[in-house]
Design a protein around this motif. Structure first.
Motif, PDB file in Angstrom:
ATOM      1  N   GLY A 396       0.822  -1.209   0.000  1.00 50.19           N
ATOM      2  CA  GLY A 396       0.000   0.000   0.000  1.00 50.19           C
ATOM      3  C   GLY A 396       0.856   1.259   0.000  1.00 50.19           C
ATOM      4  N   ALA A 397       1.903   1.235   0.829  1.00 52.64           N
ATOM      5  CA  ALA A 397       2.805   2.384   0.898  1.00 52.64           C
ATOM      6  C   ALA A 397       3.508   2.599  -0.434  1.00 52.64           C
ATOM      7  CB  ALA A 397       3.829   2.179   2.014  1.00 52.64           C
ATOM      8  N   SER A 398       3.878   1.515  -1.088  1.00 46.29           N
ATOM      9  CA  SER A 398       4.528   1.620  -2.407  1.00 46.29           C
ATOM     10  C   SER A 398       3.587   2.253  -3.410  1.00 46.29           C
ATOM     11  CB  SER A 398       4.948   0.237  -2.912  1.00 46.29           C
ATOM     12  OG  SER A 398       5.787  -0.388  -1.987  1.00 46.29           O
ATOM     13  N   ALA A 399       2.319   1.875  -3.347  1.00 43.18           N
ATOM     14  CA  ALA A 399       1.330   2.461  -4.262  1.00 43.18           C
ATOM     15  C   ALA A 399       1.187   3.958  -4.015  1.00 43.18           C
ATOM     16  CB  ALA A 399      -0.020   1.763  -4.078  1.00 43.18           C
ATOM     17  N   LEU A 400       1.223   4.350  -2.751  1.00 45.68           N
ATOM     18  CA  LEU A 400       1.117   5.785  -2.421  1.00 45.68           C
ATOM     19  C   LEU A 400       2.319   6.553  -2.959  1.00 45.68           C
ATOM     20  CD1 LEU A 400      -0.189   5.620   1.267  1.00 45.68           C
ATOM     21  CD2 LEU A 400      -1.430   6.486  -0.727  1.00 45.68           C
ATOM     22  N   ILE A 401       3.498   5.960  -2.826  1.00 47.11           N
ATOM     23  CA  ILE A 401       4.710   6.616  -3.330  1.00 47.11           C
ATOM     24  C   ILE A 401       4.629   6.741  -4.849  1.00 47.11           C
ATOM     25  CG2 ILE A 401       7.206   6.356  -3.632  1.00 47.11           C
ATOM     26  CD1 ILE A 401       7.236   4.973  -0.869  1.00 47.11           C
ATOM     27  N   LEU A 402       4.172   5.692  -5.491  1.00 50.12           N
ATOM     28  CA  LEU A 402       4.045   5.708  -6.954  1.00 50.12           C
ATOM     29  C   LEU A 402       3.074   6.806  -7.389  1.00 50.12           C
ATOM     30  CD1 LEU A 402       4.874   4.266  -9.520  1.00 50.12           C
ATOM     31  CD2 LEU A 402       3.025   2.628  -9.160  1.00 50.12           C
ATOM     32  N   GLU A 403       1.988   6.906  -6.657  1.00 45.80           N
ATOM     33  CA  GLU A 403       0.998   7.957  -6.947  1.00 45.80           C
ATOM     34  C   GLU A 403       1.624   9.339  -6.802  1.00 45.80           C
ATOM     35  OE1 GLU A 403      -1.905   7.483  -8.157  1.00 45.80           O
ATOM     36  OE2 GLU A 403      -2.775   9.490  -7.963  1.00 45.80           O
ATOM     37  N   ALA A 404       2.399   9.527  -5.739  1.00 45.89           N
ATOM     38  CA  ALA A 404       3.056  10.827  -5.521  1.00 45.89           C
ATOM     39  C   ALA A 404       4.046  11.119  -6.640  1.00 45.89           C
ATOM     40  CB  ALA A 404       3.761  10.815  -4.158  1.00 45.89           C
ATOM     41  N   LYS A 405       4.750  10.113  -7.082  1.00 44.05           N
ATOM     42  CA  LYS A 405       5.729  10.296  -8.166  1.00 44.05           C
ATOM     43  C   LYS A 405       5.018  10.708  -9.439  1.00 44.05           C
ATOM     44  CE  LYS A 405       9.396   7.019  -7.104  1.00 44.05           C
ATOM     45  NZ  LYS A 405       9.898   5.695  -7.484  1.00 44.05           N
ATOM     46  N   ARG A 406       3.886  10.068  -9.720  1.00 42.87           N
ATOM     47  CA  ARG A 406       3.146  10.372 -10.945  1.00 42.87           C
ATOM     48  C   ARG A 406       2.646  11.807 -10.944  1.00 42.87           C
ATOM     49  NH1 ARG A 406      -1.056   5.484 -11.734  1.00 42.87           N
ATOM     50  NH2 ARG A 406      -1.194   6.082 -13.916  1.00 42.87           N
ATOM     51  N   LYS A 407       2.412  12.331  -9.741  1.00 43.60           N
ATOM     52  CA  LYS A 407       1.940  13.720  -9.637  1.00 43.60           C
ATOM     53  C   LYS A 407       3.113  14.679  -9.458  1.00 43.60           C
ATOM     54  CE  LYS A 407      -2.615  12.616  -7.906  1.00 43.60           C
ATOM     55  NZ  LYS A 407      -3.486  12.432  -6.753  1.00 43.60           N
ATOM     56  N   GLY A 408       4.322  14.149  -9.512  1.00 41.52           N
ATOM     57  CA  GLY A 408       5.500  15.009  -9.384  1.00 41.52           C
ATOM     58  C   GLY A 408       5.742  15.503  -7.980  1.00 41.52           C
ATOM     59  N   ARG A 409       5.257  14.741  -7.000  1.00 36.87           N
ATOM     60  CA  ARG A 409       5.365  15.218  -5.619  1.00 36.87           C
ATOM     61  C   ARG A 409       6.341  14.391  -4.794  1.00 36.87           C
ATOM     62  NH1 ARG A 409      -0.999  15.485  -4.380  1.00 36.87           N
ATOM     63  NH2 ARG A 409      -1.537  17.062  -5.940  1.00 36.87           N
ATOM     64  N   TRP A 410       7.117  13.551  -5.425  1.00 40.92           N
ATOM     65  CA  TRP A 410       8.000  12.700  -4.626  1.00 40.92           C
ATOM     66  C   TRP A 410       9.436  13.147  -4.763  1.00 40.92           C
ATOM     67  CZ3 TRP A 410       7.222   9.781  -0.650  1.00 40.92           C
ATOM     68  CH2 TRP A 410       8.230   8.923  -0.200  1.00 40.92           C
ATOM     69  N   PHE A 411      10.170  13.211  -3.652  1.00 40.42           N
ATOM     70  CA  PHE A 411      11.573  13.592  -3.630  1.00 40.42           C
ATOM     71  C   PHE A 411      12.399  12.347  -3.845  1.00 40.42           C
ATOM     72  CE2 PHE A 411      14.997  16.328  -2.704  1.00 40.42           C
ATOM     73  CZ  PHE A 411      15.919  15.631  -1.940  1.00 40.42           C
ATOM     74  N   SER A 412      12.910  12.163  -5.080  1.00 40.24           N
ATOM     75  CA  SER A 412      13.615  10.918  -5.376  1.00 40.24           C
ATOM     76  C   SER A 412      15.115  11.113  -5.267  1.00 40.24           C
ATOM     77  CB  SER A 412      13.269  10.443  -6.782  1.00 40.24           C
ATOM     78  OG  SER A 412      13.894  11.302  -7.717  1.00 40.24           O
ATOM     79  N   TYR A 413      15.832  10.040  -5.268  1.00 34.59           N
ATOM     80  CA  TYR A 413      17.293  10.067  -5.192  1.00 34.59           C
ATOM     81  C   TYR A 413      17.872  10.793  -6.407  1.00 34.59           C
ATOM     82  CZ  TYR A 413      22.101   8.480  -5.428  1.00 34.59           C
ATOM     83  OH  TYR A 413      23.460   8.445  -5.534  1.00 34.59           O
ATOM     84  N   ASP A 414      17.239  10.594  -7.571  1.00 37.30           N
ATOM     85  CA  ASP A 414      17.743  11.239  -8.796  1.00 37.30           C
ATOM     86  C   ASP A 414      17.661  12.757  -8.674  1.00 37.30           C
ATOM     87  OD1 ASP A 414      16.574   8.824 -11.275  1.00 37.30           O
ATOM     88  OD2 ASP A 414      18.389   8.949 -10.068  1.00 37.30           O
ATOM     89  N   SER A 415      16.541  13.258  -8.161  1.00 37.96           N
ATOM     90  CA  SER A 415      16.390  14.722  -8.059  1.00 37.96           C
ATOM     91  C   SER A 415      17.344  15.261  -7.001  1.00 37.96           C
ATOM     92  CB  SER A 415      14.944  15.101  -7.735  1.00 37.96           C
ATOM     93  OG  SER A 415      14.565  14.575  -6.493  1.00 37.96           O
ATOM     94  N   PHE A 416      17.565  14.482  -5.933  1.00 38.25           N
ATOM     95  CA  PHE A 416      18.518  14.887  -4.901  1.00 38.25           C
ATOM     96  C   PHE A 416      19.923  14.974  -5.491  1.00 38.25           C
ATOM     97  CE2 PHE A 416      20.683  15.229  -0.961  1.00 38.25           C
ATOM     98  CZ  PHE A 416      21.741  14.345  -0.992  1.00 38.25           C
ATOM     99  N   LYS A 417      20.266  13.969  -6.264  1.00 39.82           N
ATOM    100  CA  LYS A 417      21.599  13.914  -6.864  1.00 39.82           C
ATOM    101  C   LYS A 417      21.780  15.058  -7.844  1.00 39.82           C
ATOM    102  CE  LYS A 417      24.360  10.569  -9.327  1.00 39.82           C
ATOM    103  NZ  LYS A 417      24.314   9.320 -10.062  1.00 39.82           N
ATOM    104  N   ALA A 418      20.758  15.330  -8.633  1.00 39.54           N
ATOM    105  CA  ALA A 418      20.831  16.413  -9.624  1.00 39.54           C
ATOM    106  C   ALA A 418      21.027  17.750  -8.911  1.00 39.54           C
ATOM    107  CB  ALA A 418      19.562  16.438 -10.468  1.00 39.54           C
ATOM    108  N   ARG A 419      20.279  17.956  -7.830  1.00 35.70           N
ATOM    109  CA  ARG A 419      20.407  19.221  -7.083  1.00 35.70           C
ATOM    110  C   ARG A 419      21.781  19.325  -6.443  1.00 35.70           C
ATOM    111  NH1 ARG A 419      14.952  20.336  -3.566  1.00 35.70           N
ATOM    112  NH2 ARG A 419      13.501  19.599  -5.124  1.00 35.70           N
TER     113      ARG A 419
END
Lengths: 429, 208
Positions: A396-419
């Motif tokens: 369930g938590a994974s689904a919530l994270i996926l949903e947040a990513k699809r809406k552009g609301r998740w802080f991912s490792y890639d965006s952290f690394k890019a910043r």
């Protein structure tokens, strides 16, 4: 969608490796031998050798435990396994005096006499402290004691008082010693009697219907690898879309995040269970032939596969999925490996059953012990249900994270690394 | 800028931007070792226990991901046309990974020495050899499969198999010293180096 996901995963390299390793481990660890005539459960006859068993017989436990403790005291070197890993404890001056006080009550010698024996040769030189067992577990071995150092228990004290004192010893050593009350029976190892062997056989016949005993051993071994393999398959599936640059295409679809996550998850669980189910089916047939003329439980292997192995597969896949979705990295593999490693070593004192605690891979490394299984069934059931429930929560938590990513609301490792890199590049400029 | 300076600059940037998370994870593993194991007053055989159980995993963490920054073919193509040849980039990564692979067991052994455990240079060499074997397996697996999960799977499963198969693996048994064997682990070192060395040209010429 579920069929397509299964098909894609079934032709992936991690799945092929999973199948290969499952069969390899079955062959090397359990081996076809475990359902052969030599391992068949037969009714014991009087006068045979029935092996050994642990007991709480005070006449056996007290002298052996005291002997071991005194040897460690004189060397000021105590072996403990607080979380299943080997530790050597050296007591400070104050704690040594406390230990001398406990030993004094146990042996009748004064603390001064005992302290005078400190740093004498308690062990024979080059004593081996641990060996690797056949299953790869670390087995502690008792060091060879110097024959000149010897004590006996004071006659008279009740066993209850002895256990209390030993519990204090264990506490002083930080826990995990052989002197803990539930470990003292290890000092009481003796030959099994005919009556005990007969009781074991009757339990295997009445409770397990023979095939259940073999199925339990099968589950014991197969769970060990089932704790790791599904995580690899799951991580590979979760990272595949990103690698193939299909993420945006999939995320733009109307299908819900829960459905995407659930389909991916359950396809991984199903594929991970397939080789195990196949082996279970084969071994069911073998057990029928082995116990021809006797009543066997035809569903024993499937019951154990579903009840014992499946929750471990579920939690392994769920942990892999959750951490991969959360971080976009394969760190779930490191976490599962660490968990597996800690669990493997933490369970070395429960190899014969017991199933205490939050165990990833409950152990029961024996064909016998049906009564132990029956006595601790609900502890095992609670453990399995808890892991299964936790795995669904992680899904369930994974689904919530996926949903947040699809809406552009998740802080991912890639965006952290890019910043991080752009900030550093800016400061360098 | 001379060629060697370009390689060093590329290695420095790579170390900062790509290698750091893997190094942090390996360091975490080393820091976890005294938490899990008692490191004080161990004899030589006892000292081998934490070294043989934990140090090989650093090889998986440090060497398996050396090709990971170029997992995207587009990125790989861009890197391939730079002035620093791809094989030099990979070799530089392998070299500094090897450096840390040697440093981390040395660090742990020093701590154990301070805690009055009996440690020897052989234990350090054994730890490095096993780490290199698993790391080389991981690097080659990634080259052959182009799948990071499969790449980690191969060395991890080899590590797990060592618990079960034990002495049947002969000189390639990772846990020999803690079981009392004095057999040299140099074959593991050489095999690990070979696997690593083979994986680099394979990766460079892949899809060329």
């Amino acid at each position: 969608m579920f069929g397509k996901e299964c098909k894609k995963a079934a032709f992936s390299i991690p799945f092929l490796l999973l199948v290969l390793v499952t069969f390899l481990m079955y062959w090397s660890q359990i081996g076809p031998d475990y359902l052969s005539q030599s391992k068949k459960l037969t009714e014991p006859q009087p006068g045979e050798n029935y092996g050994t068993t642990e007991s709480n017989d005070p006449e056996l436990v007290m002298p052996a435990a005291l002997d071991s403790l005194y040897a460690e005291f004189t060397a000021n070197s105590y072996t403990t396994y607080p979380i299943g890993f080997y530790h050597t404890v050296k007591l400070s001056g104050k704690d040594t005096e406390k230990m001398a006080g406990l030993l004094s009550e146990l042996t009748g010698k004064t603390p001064e006499e005992l302290l005078a024996r400190l740093d004498t040769d308690a062990y024979e030189p080059n004593s081996v402290l641990a060996v690797i067992g056949e299953d790869g577990e670390i087995i502690p071995t008792a060091p060879q004691k110097n024959a000149q150092n010897s004590v006996s228990p004071v006659p008279g004290p009740a066993y209850d008082r002895f256990e209390e004192l030993m519990a204090q010893v264990d506490s002083l050593l930080g826990g995990g010693s052989d002197y803990a009350p539930n470990s003292l029976s290890g000092f009481g190892r003796r030959a099994k009697t005919y009556e005990e062997a007969l009781a074991d056989y009757r339990a295997a016949k009445g409770i397990d219907h023979f095939s259940g005993a073999h199925a339990r051993l099968f589950s014991d071994y197969m769970t060990l690898f089932s704790a790791l393999l599904p995580a690899f398959l799951m991580v590979s599936e979760c990272l595949r879309d990103r690698r193939a640059k299909m993420r945006d295409l999939i995320w733009a679809r109307r299908v819900s995040s829960l459905r995407i996550a659930a389909v991916r998850y359950f396809s991984t669980v199903l594929l991970s269970m397939l080789p195990i189910l196949l082996l279970a089916a084969v071994d069911t047939v073998r057990s029928v032939f082995l116990y021809t003329g006797q009543t066997v439980d035809l569903f024993a292997y499937f019951k154990y596969t579903g009840g014992w192995i499946l929750p471990t597969v579920m939690i392994s896949a769920a942990t892999g999925m959750f951490l991969t979705e959360a971080t976009d990295t394969p760190i779930g593999l490191a976490v599962m490996l660490l968990w597996w490693f800690l669990d493997l070593n933490g369970n070395i004192f429960q190899m014969g059953g017991g199933y205490a605690g939050f165990s990833l891979c409950p152990r029961h490394n024996s064909i016998l012990g049906a009564q132990v299984f029956a006595d601790h069934f609900w502890a095992l059931a609670a453990n399995r249900i808890l892991l299964a429930a936790l795995s669904l929560i992680l899904l369930g938590a994974s689904a919530l994270i996926l949903e947040a990513k699809r809406k552009g609301r998740w802080f991912s490792y890639d965006s952290f690394k890019a910043r991080f890199n752009s900030r550093k590049a800016g400061s360098e400029a | 800028m001379t060629a060697s300076k370009r390689v060093l600059t590329a290695a420095r940037l790579d170390l900062k931007r790509n290698f750091l998370p893997h190094l942090c994870l390996a360091l975490l593993l080393v820091l976890l070792t005294p938490v899990l194991f008692g490191l004080n007053d161990l004899d030589t055989q006892g000292s081998a226990v934490p070294l043989e159980l934990m140090m090989p995993l650093t090889g998986i963490l440090l060497l398996t991901p050396i090709f990971l920054p170029e997992q995207d073919p587009a990125v790989r193509d861009v890197v391939a046309v730079r002035s620093v040849p791809l094989w030099q980039t990979y070799s530089a990564r392998a070299l500094y990974s090897l450096l840390f692979l040697c440093l981390l067991p040395a660090l742990l052994i020093l701590c154990m020495g301070f805690l009055r455990s009996q440690v020897t240079p052989d234990l350090w060499l054994d730890a490095v050899s096993s780490s290199l074997l698993l790391g080389g397996l991981g690097a080659l697996s990634y080259t052959l499969t182009d799948n990071i999960a499969a790449a980690y799977m191969v060395p991890v499963l080899y590590y797990v198999v060592n618990f079960g198969l034990g002495s049947k693996l002969g000189t390639f048994w990772l846990f020999s010293a803690m079981s009392g064997s004095s057999a040299s682990k140099l074959p593991q070192l050489f095999l690990g180096l070979l696997l690593l060395a083979v994986s680099i040209p394979f990766r460079v010429h892949e899809k060329a």
